[in-house]
Design an enzyme around this catalytic site. Structure first.
Site, PDB file in Angstrom:
ATOM      1  N   ASP A 155       0.816  -1.204   0.000  1.00 18.16           N
ATOM      2  CA  ASP A 155       0.000   0.000   0.000  1.00 18.16           C
ATOM      3  C   ASP A 155       0.860   1.269   0.000  1.00 18.16           C
ATOM      4  O   ASP A 155       2.086   1.213  -0.133  1.00 18.16           O
ATOM      5  CB  ASP A 155      -0.949  -0.030   1.205  1.00 18.16           C
ATOM      6  CG  ASP A 155      -2.350   0.458   0.873  1.00 18.16           C
ATOM      7  OD1 ASP A 155      -2.475   1.358   0.038  1.00 18.16           O
ATOM      8  OD2 ASP A 155      -3.316  -0.065   1.469  1.00 18.16           O
ATOM      9  N   ASP A 222      -9.993   3.365  -3.248  1.00 19.71           N
ATOM     10  CA  ASP A 222     -10.719   2.205  -2.734  1.00 19.71           C
ATOM     11  C   ASP A 222     -12.150   2.160  -3.246  1.00 19.71           C
ATOM     12  O   ASP A 222     -12.821   3.198  -3.385  1.00 19.71           O
ATOM     13  CB  ASP A 222     -10.772   2.246  -1.211  1.00 19.71           C
ATOM     14  CG  ASP A 222      -9.420   2.020  -0.573  1.00 19.71           C
ATOM     15  OD1 ASP A 222      -8.419   1.927  -1.299  1.00 19.71           O
ATOM     16  OD2 ASP A 222      -9.373   1.950   0.668  1.00 19.71           O
TER      17      ASP A 222
END
Length: 658
Positions: A155, A222
């Site tokens: 990430d 997301d």
């Protein structure tokens, strides 16, 4: 074939994609990875019991045998400090037996062990703080390999030193690429093959640099637990579909199927599009824990074997957007499959059941010997020119075409009836209304000497005579067709006909430089080689601006291939209204405007790329009424834009009128 390539280029919003190679070939990710991840349901609060229970459910529910094998513990597994020797470790309260033991448990089930890390100083989900891998890439890669990890999701939180390592930074001081490259090299140095999943949220258009480094890259922010996230994500996928291929997959984010967020038709749409766009299929729902079990209907969607096979198809070609009707509320995506097959999805954006029609030429086909309608569980045979079916609100007509004939080719056996010297072809498709279609008649055998054939089209009922040269099996002529699939062509000839081939007109291109502007709209020059094919564009098209020109043509509905630019990437706005789209309207001679929400076109970073991604052209097609013989005023605008997702329309480069 050349005419079909031209035709499809008009329908697709795809650009010319560079030739990219995947990272070091380690025999993994030949097809998109499939599995389960803790995040969508459990957020950053996983624990050992949750992971083990859901992993067991993958096996017990028959999902593992279908390919769902990577089990990933997302954020929340680690602690704030490393061990005294600098090694990563797990939260012993949440994972009392530890990560090596968890990996062994998964491997004993025949599953694969996925872990989560971060290219910053902390993991996403901190606080409570969990240490990231920045400046520790080699040591952490060695640790992952020692735990017998099979995949790493990596990430992008707490990563920008120049701005004080904020949790999230959508405008970092430098590109995230070097940090991901460091971990890629570290993983490659290990004596273990580990899939590397790059998750930098589409900040620096990773499609351009991620394939040599990792096996997949997140295309955007997301997914959120809301239906609107599907439209937003698909709009962001449009300029990236051509980058997909074995070993390199655009990641649309984890699935919400089974989380009780979407209706069943919405889940079918979600799953269908993620599958045919070749996104990794990662289940984000709770399959089985002490409180929750996945519902039967959602499980059936996740286990749909045909849909999974499209995702895992050996050809590795992503579907692309072919047509969009914003006012009518539906659109078409399509792509090639192995074995000469084609898959297509018609999305019903309205929340009402209705009949929708797919014109096969919109996906490059004219006829299919067999059509499988996946969600209606039906099969049709001998389908020519168009296919119609009932589609539930927010649902999708997902179709597989077999034994196909390319668009524009009409074999007599499928499309015609003959009586004497007359052969009538029906269901002839016109992309636009024009008198400049080319017809090639293919006769079954060569004529011995020159003879005449006569052609009539229902578009004007006039007769066109053409000569069949001696010793030839072909004759050509120019004929009219109206837009749609209702045209008929009658050919009068004593020679038996094998097929006809119809080629649409090339049309005439009108660059933005011949358009005049009012209001805020202004003409802008672009860098050399950009804003193709014009080199400049018209931008800042507000709802009170107009971009107009006078175009001389003939009457009827006309297909326009509009070159536009949009790099309005939804970062902060992804959690709310952000859609990665902009409003474009087209009006001719004062008629009601045709509106389309255009997707992203940018193939460069919004932060660091040439023109900040606002020099990258894409094309979208619209059918517009109101044309008359002679001069016509066409207005490209942004009517109603103030009520849309973004107040400005896309930049305008030019258009082709067919």
């Amino acid at each position: 074939m050349a005419s079909n390539i031209f035709y499809l280029s008009l329908l697709s919003t795809a650009l010319g994609y560079p030739s990219l190679q995947p990272r070091l070939d380690i025999g993994l990710a030949k097809t998109p990875q499939m599995g389960w991840n803790t995040y969508n349901h459990y957020s950053c609060s996983p624990n050992e019991a949750i992971v083990r229970s859901n992993a067991q459910a993958l096996v017990d529910l028959g999902l593992a045998s279908l390919g769902y094998r990577y089990v990933t513990t997302d954020c929340g597994w680690s602690v704030a400090d490393r061990l005294s020797d600098g090694t990563l470790t797990w939260n012993e309260t949440l994972f009392p037996e530890g990560f090596p033991a968890l990996g062994k448990y998964l491997h004993d089930l025949g599953l694969l062990f996925g872990v989560y890390g971060d290219s910053g100083i902390k993991l996403c989900g901190s606080p409570p703080d969990q240490v990231g891998s920045l400046f520790h890439e080699e040591q952490d890669a060695q640790t992952f390999a020692s735990w017998e990890v099979d995949s790493l999701k990596y990430d992008n939180c707490y990563s920008d030193a120049a701005t004080g390592y904020p949790n999230v930074n959508y405008s970092p001081s430098t590109s995230p690429e070097p940090r991901f490259a460091n971990m890629s090299r570290a993983l490659a140095a290990q004596d273990r093959a580990i899939i590397f999943q790059i998750c930098e949220w589409g900040i620096d258009f990773p499609a351009l640099w991620a394939p040599p480094l990792g096996h997949s890259w997140r295309i955007g922010n997301d997914i959120i637990p809301d239906w609107r996230a599907i439209f937003r994500t698909l709009n962001q996928a449009v300029p990236q579909t051509g980058f997909a291929g074995p070993g390199r997959w655009p990641d649309l984010d984890m699935l919400e199927v089974g989380n009780g967020i979407l209706s069943l038709p919405e889940e079918q749409t979600h799953f269908s599009l993620w599958a045919i766009l070749k996104s990794p299929l990662v289940i984000g729902a709770a399959l089985k824990d002490s409180k929750t079990s996945i519902n039967r209907e959602s499980l059936e969607i996740l286990k749909q074997k045909d849909v999974i096979s499209y995702n895992q198809d050996s050809l590795g070609v992503s579907a692309s957007l072919r047509r969009r009707w914003s006012e009518e509320g539906y659109e078409v995506w399509s792509g090639q499959l192995s074995g000469g097959r084609t898959v297509a999805a018609v999305i019903n954006w309205r929340n009402e059941s209705r009949d929708l029609t797919l014109d096969l030429p919109d996906i490059g086909l004219q006829h299919a010997g067999k059509v499988k309608d996946i969600w209606s569980k039906s099969t049709s045979r001998d389908v020519g020119t168009s296919y119609m079916a009932r589609v539930e609100g927010h649902g999708t007509m997902l179709l597989e075409f077999q034994d196909t004939v390319v668009s524009g080719l009409y074999p007599t056996e499928y499309f015609a009836t003959s009586m004497g010297s007359s052969t009538v072809f029906k269901s002839i498709y016109g992309l636009t209304t024009s008198s400049q279609y080319n017809i090639t008649i293919n006769f079954s055998e060569a004529v011995t000497s020159a003879t005449e054939a006569k052609i009539q089209s229902t578009a004007n009922n006039k007769t066109v005579a053409t000569i069949i040269p001696g010793s030839s099996t072909q004759a050509t002529a120019e004929i009219p067709l109206v837009a749609g699939s209702s045209n008929e062509i009658t050919i009068l000839s004593s020679q038996p006909i094998d097929s006809i081939k119809i080629t649409p007109p090339n049309g005439t291109y009108y660059p933005s430089t011949v358009f005049s502007t009012t209001g805020n709209a202004k003409k802008v020059s672009c860098g050399t080689g950009y804003c193709r094919p014009v080199g400049s564009k018209i931008g800042e098209i507000s709802p009170n601006s107009t971009v107009s020109a006078v175009i001389s043509t003939t009457a009827g509905k006309k297909y326009l291939a509009i070159d536009y630019i949009n790099n309005e990437v939804a970062f902060d706005s992804a959690w709310g209204w952000g859609s990665n789209s902009r409003n474009l309207t087209v009006s001719v001679n004062g008629e009601e405007p045709v509106r389309v929400e255009v997707p992203l076109s940018g193939q460069h970073s919004e932060l660091f790329g040439p023109g900040l991604g606002w020099w990258d052209t894409a094309t979208i097609g619209v059918l517009v009424n109101g044309w008359k013989d002679g001069d016509n005023e066409i207005v490209i605008g942004n009517e109603g834009g103030e009520a849309g997702f973004q107040s400005y329309g896309p930049d305008f480069v030019g258009l082709r009128v067919l």
